[in-house]
Design a protein around this motif. Structure first.
Motif, mmCIF file in Angstrom:
data_model
loop_
_atom_site.group_PDB
_atom_site.id
_atom_site.type_symbol
_atom_site.label_atom_id
_atom_site.label_comp_id
_atom_site.label_asym_id
_atom_site.label_seq_id
_atom_site.Cartn_x
_atom_site.Cartn_y
_atom_site.Cartn_z
ATOM 1 N N HIS A 301 22.563 6.324 46.406
ATOM 2 C CA HIS A 301 22.932 5.595 47.632
ATOM 3 C C HIS A 301 23.850 6.399 48.553
ATOM 4 C CE1 HIS A 301 21.289 2.002 45.736
ATOM 5 N NE2 HIS A 301 22.154 2.109 44.746
ATOM 6 N N VAL A 302 24.370 7.536 48.072
ATOM 7 C CA VAL A 302 25.338 8.299 48.879
ATOM 8 C C VAL A 302 24.840 9.710 49.165
ATOM 9 C CG1 VAL A 302 27.687 9.246 48.979
ATOM 10 C CG2 VAL A 302 27.294 6.943 48.049
ATOM 11 N N ASN A 303 24.505 10.469 48.136
ATOM 12 C CA ASN A 303 24.155 11.878 48.350
ATOM 13 C C ASN A 303 23.013 12.351 47.447
ATOM 14 O OD1 ASN A 303 25.369 12.200 45.831
ATOM 15 N ND2 ASN A 303 27.268 13.063 46.664
ATOM 16 N N ASP A 304 22.135 11.441 47.025
ATOM 17 C CA ASP A 304 21.030 11.842 46.145
ATOM 18 C C ASP A 304 19.857 12.386 46.964
ATOM 19 O OD1 ASP A 304 20.794 9.206 47.097
ATOM 20 O OD2 ASP A 304 19.417 8.629 45.484
ATOM 21 N N ASP A 305 20.158 13.430 47.723
ATOM 22 C CA ASP A 305 19.195 14.064 48.626
ATOM 23 C C ASP A 305 19.567 15.546 48.711
ATOM 24 O OD1 ASP A 305 17.849 15.122 50.850
ATOM 25 O OD2 ASP A 305 17.990 13.272 51.993
ATOM 26 N N PRO A 306 18.657 16.438 48.357
ATOM 27 C CA PRO A 306 19.006 17.871 48.371
ATOM 28 C C PRO A 306 19.434 18.375 49.742
ATOM 29 C CG PRO A 306 16.632 17.553 48.067
ATOM 30 C CD PRO A 306 17.277 16.213 47.901
ATOM 31 N N ARG A 307 18.927 17.751 50.815
ATOM 32 C CA ARG A 307 19.303 18.208 52.158
ATOM 33 C C ARG A 307 20.786 17.954 52.430
ATOM 34 N NH1 ARG A 307 14.734 14.842 55.140
ATOM 35 N NH2 ARG A 307 15.576 13.390 53.588
ATOM 36 N N VAL A 308 21.303 16.827 51.923
ATOM 37 C CA VAL A 308 22.721 16.516 52.112
ATOM 38 C C VAL A 308 23.583 17.567 51.430
ATOM 39 C CG1 VAL A 308 24.547 14.875 51.529
ATOM 40 C CG2 VAL A 308 22.364 14.047 52.421
ATOM 41 N N TRP A 309 23.222 17.923 50.200
ATOM 42 C CA TRP A 309 24.020 18.919 49.472
ATOM 43 C C TRP A 309 23.920 20.298 50.122
ATOM 44 C CZ3 TRP A 309 27.409 18.091 45.543
ATOM 45 C CH2 TRP A 309 27.410 16.812 44.981
ATOM 46 N N ALA A 310 22.714 20.689 50.521
ATOM 47 C CA ALA A 310 22.560 21.996 51.154
ATOM 48 C C ALA A 310 23.355 22.068 52.455
ATOM 49 C CB ALA A 310 21.080 22.283 51.411
ATOM 50 N N ARG A 344 16.059 14.056 37.508
ATOM 51 C CA ARG A 344 16.073 14.020 38.975
ATOM 52 C C ARG A 344 17.293 14.765 39.512
ATOM 53 N NH1 ARG A 344 17.687 9.817 43.095
ATOM 54 N NH2 ARG A 344 16.706 10.577 45.001
ATOM 55 N N ALA A 345 18.439 14.622 38.833
ATOM 56 C CA ALA A 345 19.643 15.343 39.266
ATOM 57 C C ALA A 345 19.385 16.847 39.274
ATOM 58 C CB ALA A 345 20.804 15.003 38.335
ATOM 59 N N TYR A 346 18.724 17.330 38.234
ATOM 60 C CA TYR A 346 18.433 18.765 38.196
ATOM 61 C C TYR A 346 17.508 19.168 39.337
ATOM 62 C CZ TYR A 346 16.677 23.305 37.001
ATOM 63 O OH TYR A 346 16.331 24.630 37.078
ATOM 64 N N ARG A 347 16.494 18.345 39.617
ATOM 65 C CA ARG A 347 15.568 18.684 40.705
ATOM 66 C C ARG A 347 16.285 18.694 42.056
ATOM 67 N NH1 ARG A 347 11.905 15.559 37.380
ATOM 68 N NH2 ARG A 347 12.353 13.646 38.550
ATOM 69 N N ILE A 348 17.206 17.742 42.268
ATOM 70 C CA ILE A 348 17.972 17.712 43.519
ATOM 71 C C ILE A 348 18.828 18.962 43.638
ATOM 72 C CG2 ILE A 348 19.866 16.541 44.716
ATOM 73 C CD1 ILE A 348 18.686 13.887 43.666
ATOM 74 N N PHE A 349 19.528 19.310 42.557
ATOM 75 C CA PHE A 349 20.366 20.509 42.584
ATOM 76 C C PHE A 349 19.509 21.753 42.847
ATOM 77 C CE2 PHE A 349 22.217 24.243 40.646
ATOM 78 C CZ PHE A 349 23.507 24.237 41.138
ATOM 79 N N ASP A 350 18.399 21.855 42.126
ATOM 80 C CA ASP A 350 17.546 23.033 42.225
ATOM 81 C C ASP A 350 17.034 23.224 43.648
ATOM 82 O OD1 ASP A 350 16.056 25.208 40.913
ATOM 83 O OD2 ASP A 350 14.291 24.000 41.363
ATOM 84 N N GLU A 351 16.572 22.137 44.271
ATOM 85 C CA GLU A 351 16.059 22.255 45.634
ATOM 86 C C GLU A 351 17.172 22.599 46.617
ATOM 87 O OE1 GLU A 351 13.777 19.677 49.110
ATOM 88 O OE2 GLU A 351 13.576 19.055 47.008
ATOM 89 N N ALA A 352 18.333 21.962 46.460
ATOM 90 C CA ALA A 352 19.458 22.270 47.349
ATOM 91 C C ALA A 352 19.902 23.721 47.186
ATOM 92 C CB ALA A 352 20.619 21.320 47.066
ATOM 93 N N PHE A 353 19.961 24.182 45.956
ATOM 94 C CA PHE A 353 20.386 25.556 45.648
ATOM 95 C C PHE A 353 19.443 26.561 46.299
ATOM 96 C CE2 PHE A 353 21.214 29.152 42.736
ATOM 97 C CZ PHE A 353 22.596 29.111 42.661
ATOM 98 N N ARG A 354 18.154 26.255 46.298
ATOM 99 C CA ARG A 354 17.177 27.167 46.883
ATOM 100 C C ARG A 354 17.293 27.226 48.404
ATOM 101 N NH1 ARG A 354 12.647 28.074 43.290
ATOM 102 N NH2 ARG A 354 12.918 26.912 41.346
ATOM 103 N N ARG A 355 17.853 26.202 49.012
ATOM 104 C CA ARG A 355 17.938 26.120 50.469
ATOM 105 C C ARG A 355 19.084 26.937 51.051
ATOM 106 N NH1 ARG A 355 15.896 21.183 53.224
ATOM 107 N NH2 ARG A 355 14.346 20.189 51.876
ATOM 108 N N VAL A 356 20.050 27.368 50.216
ATOM 109 C CA VAL A 356 21.257 28.006 50.741
ATOM 110 C C VAL A 356 21.305 29.476 50.375
ATOM 111 C CG1 VAL A 356 22.562 25.852 50.692
ATOM 112 C CG2 VAL A 356 22.632 27.362 48.699
ATOM 113 N N GLY A 357 22.163 30.206 51.105
ATOM 114 C CA GLY A 357 22.330 31.624 50.840
ATOM 115 C C GLY A 357 23.295 31.893 49.699
ATOM 116 N N GLY A 358 23.466 33.174 49.401
ATOM 117 C CA GLY A 358 24.224 33.581 48.230
ATOM 118 C C GLY A 358 25.662 33.103 48.187
ATOM 119 N N LEU A 359 26.345 33.037 49.335
ATOM 120 C CA LEU A 359 27.750 32.641 49.328
ATOM 121 C C LEU A 359 27.933 31.189 48.913
ATOM 122 C CD1 LEU A 359 29.201 34.430 52.489
ATOM 123 C CD2 LEU A 359 29.536 35.020 50.081
#
Length: 461
Positions: A301-310, A344-359
């Motif tokens: 309900h708050v941040n379960d979306d990879p785009r929000v984390w990225a 699902r938590a792992y999939r959200i993290f994995d997708e968000a992680f792939r969206r961002v750069g190394g830093l």
């Protein structure tokens, strides 16, 4: 939401359970929704401030707005039977005492202290337990200053909710900085102290200084951490509050004594970082030589979306802050409302992680702060045709467990460690015998108790 945030001094105004009817924005909501909020707020803690209401919540998107979900009680946070009982009491005009009496058994049923906190983590001096301190990991001591046992606003998912509902026997708090300093001096393995709460940053600068300064001449202490949500819920604390400059001078003094000072910023959503005052707070903290590390649980309900984390990690990096942890929602309180299955938590993290750069890839997660330690869901793998979770202890009660990988059967619905089964037909995970030994002074715990369910007496950082 207002497009601009005032950078001049702002008076701190807070609303609690007793002030729900005074919140201007709630007047546009149906009476039954407000009654539902009052019913839930009689059981779980509620506290919000004017800044959160005015600047962070989009009131045109109620009830789906993530910050509204993060700060305001929702009907689904209680079991249906408990909710209906409480809302009937609210509608009947029950007294505060009647509401409190009805809430107590519900509160105690919500696993108020998960993962070993009140038994396995308590340090001692001269054989006497030190209330308000926790020593779970070899290098780190947690300290709960008495004056810091509230927050500028409460998160609805908060795993420390039991600190705020008047259950005195469940509180963790200490007003004895000299005992903290003595304990750290006597334990050279301790290299880091984490001030936690509540929120230590509700304390005045002079009070915070009383706790921090005695630690600065301890040679083996390398770092001091302050866990705080103030950077998101009241960033004025570091900019325009009457003693904000005193706070920053204290931070500078810590750094000048060659200690690493880390402000552990609890940012749950990118919106909390987008206001000018929030960004200025980060700049001023970093200007003292302190670092800002950012962490939050994954919350339905708050941040379960990879785009929000990225988006959040990218903005943190742009501001010079460090993405640090994505946690798994603790098995306490309204967990059924907020929890996300580990797969699902792992999939959200994995997708968000792939969206961002190394830093931004300094972040770790999803991580469970469970009884044995911080258990990272490191991947989903196939071994000889079996789908498995690859897990790793990135912090642990026994230092020899750190960085050890272990496998569990894949379970699409599991939300916590105790729901997982060891792979390949094993009866238990490698750390369970040692955990039972650590808990030997308690009545023979079963496997689920050792792994951190409501059968346990307690919780851990």
């Amino acid at each position: 939401m207002s497009p601009n945030v005032r950078l001049e001094p702002r008076e701190f105004r807070v609303f609690t359970q007793n002030h729900i009817d005074r919140i201007p924005q709630l007047r546009r909501l149906p009476p039954e929704r407000v009654a539902a909020m009052k019913a839930v707020a009689a059981v779980l803690p509620f506290r919000v401030n004017e800044y959160v209401c005015d600047e962070l919540i989009d009131w045109s998107d109620i009830p789906d707005d993530p910050i509204f979900q993060l700060t305001f009680p929702q009907e689904g946070m209680l079991d249906a039977r408990d909710f209906h009982r409480m809302v009937d009491l609210v509608r009947s005009g029950a007294s505060r005492e009647e509401l409190r009496a009805a809430a107590r058994p519900i509160q105690r049923s919500l696993n108020p202290h998960p993962a070993g906190q009140l038994s396995l983590n308590v340090p001692r001096v001269d054989g006497q337990p030190l209330p308000g301190m926790q020593h779970k990991y070899r290098e780190t001591v947690l300290f709960f200053p008495t004056q810091g046992q509230t927050c500028h606003a409460y998160c609805t998912y908060c795993f420390r909710w039991a600190q705020f509902v008047g259950l005195e026997d469940l509180k963790l708090a200490s007003r004895e900085p000299e005992l903290l300093a003595r304990y750290v001096r006597e334990h050279p393995e301790v290299t880091s102290v984490l001030f936690t709460g509540g929120d230590p940053m509700v304390m005045k600068a002079g009070v915070l200084r009383q706790y921090i300064e005695p630690l600065l001449d301890i040679e083996h202490l390398r770092s001091i951490r302050i866990g705080t949500k103030s950077v998101a819920y009241w960033p004025y604390r570091f900019v325009t509050d009457p003693d904000s400059d005193d706070v920053l001078r204290l931070f500078e003094s810590v750094v000048s004594r060659r200690k690493n000072l880390a402000v552990m910023g609890h940012y749950s959503h990118v919106r909390e970082l987008r206001t000018p005052i929030a960004q200025m707070a980060v700049r001023r903290i970093r200007g003292t030589g302190a670092v800002v590390r950012c962490q939050a649980p994954l919350i339905r309900h708050v941040n379960d979306d990879p785009r929000v984390w990225a988006d959040m990690w990218r903005l943190q990096v742009r501001l010079g802050a460090i993405p640090y942890y994505m946690f798994v929602q603790r098995d306490t309180g309204a967990k059924h409302y907020f929890e996300v299955p580990l797969a699902r938590a792992y999939r959200i993290f994995d997708e968000a992680f792939r969206r961002v750069g190394g830093l931004a890839r300094t972040v770790r997660g999803p991580s469970m702060s469970a009884t044995p330690g911080k258990v990272l869901v490191d991947g989903i793998v196939d071994v000889d045709g079996q789908k498995l979770f690859a897990l790793k202890l990135i912090q642990a009660r026994d230092p020899s467990w750190v960085n050890r990988v272990f496998l569990a059967k894949y379970d699409e619905e599991a939300t916590w460690l105790h729901q997982l089964e060891p792979a390949f037909g094993r009866d238990e995970f490698f750390f369970e015998p040692k955990l039972r030994e650590m808990a030997r002074t308690r009545p023979a715990p079963g496997r689920l108790a050792v792994l951190g369910t409501g059968d346990e007496v307690v919780a851990a950082e």
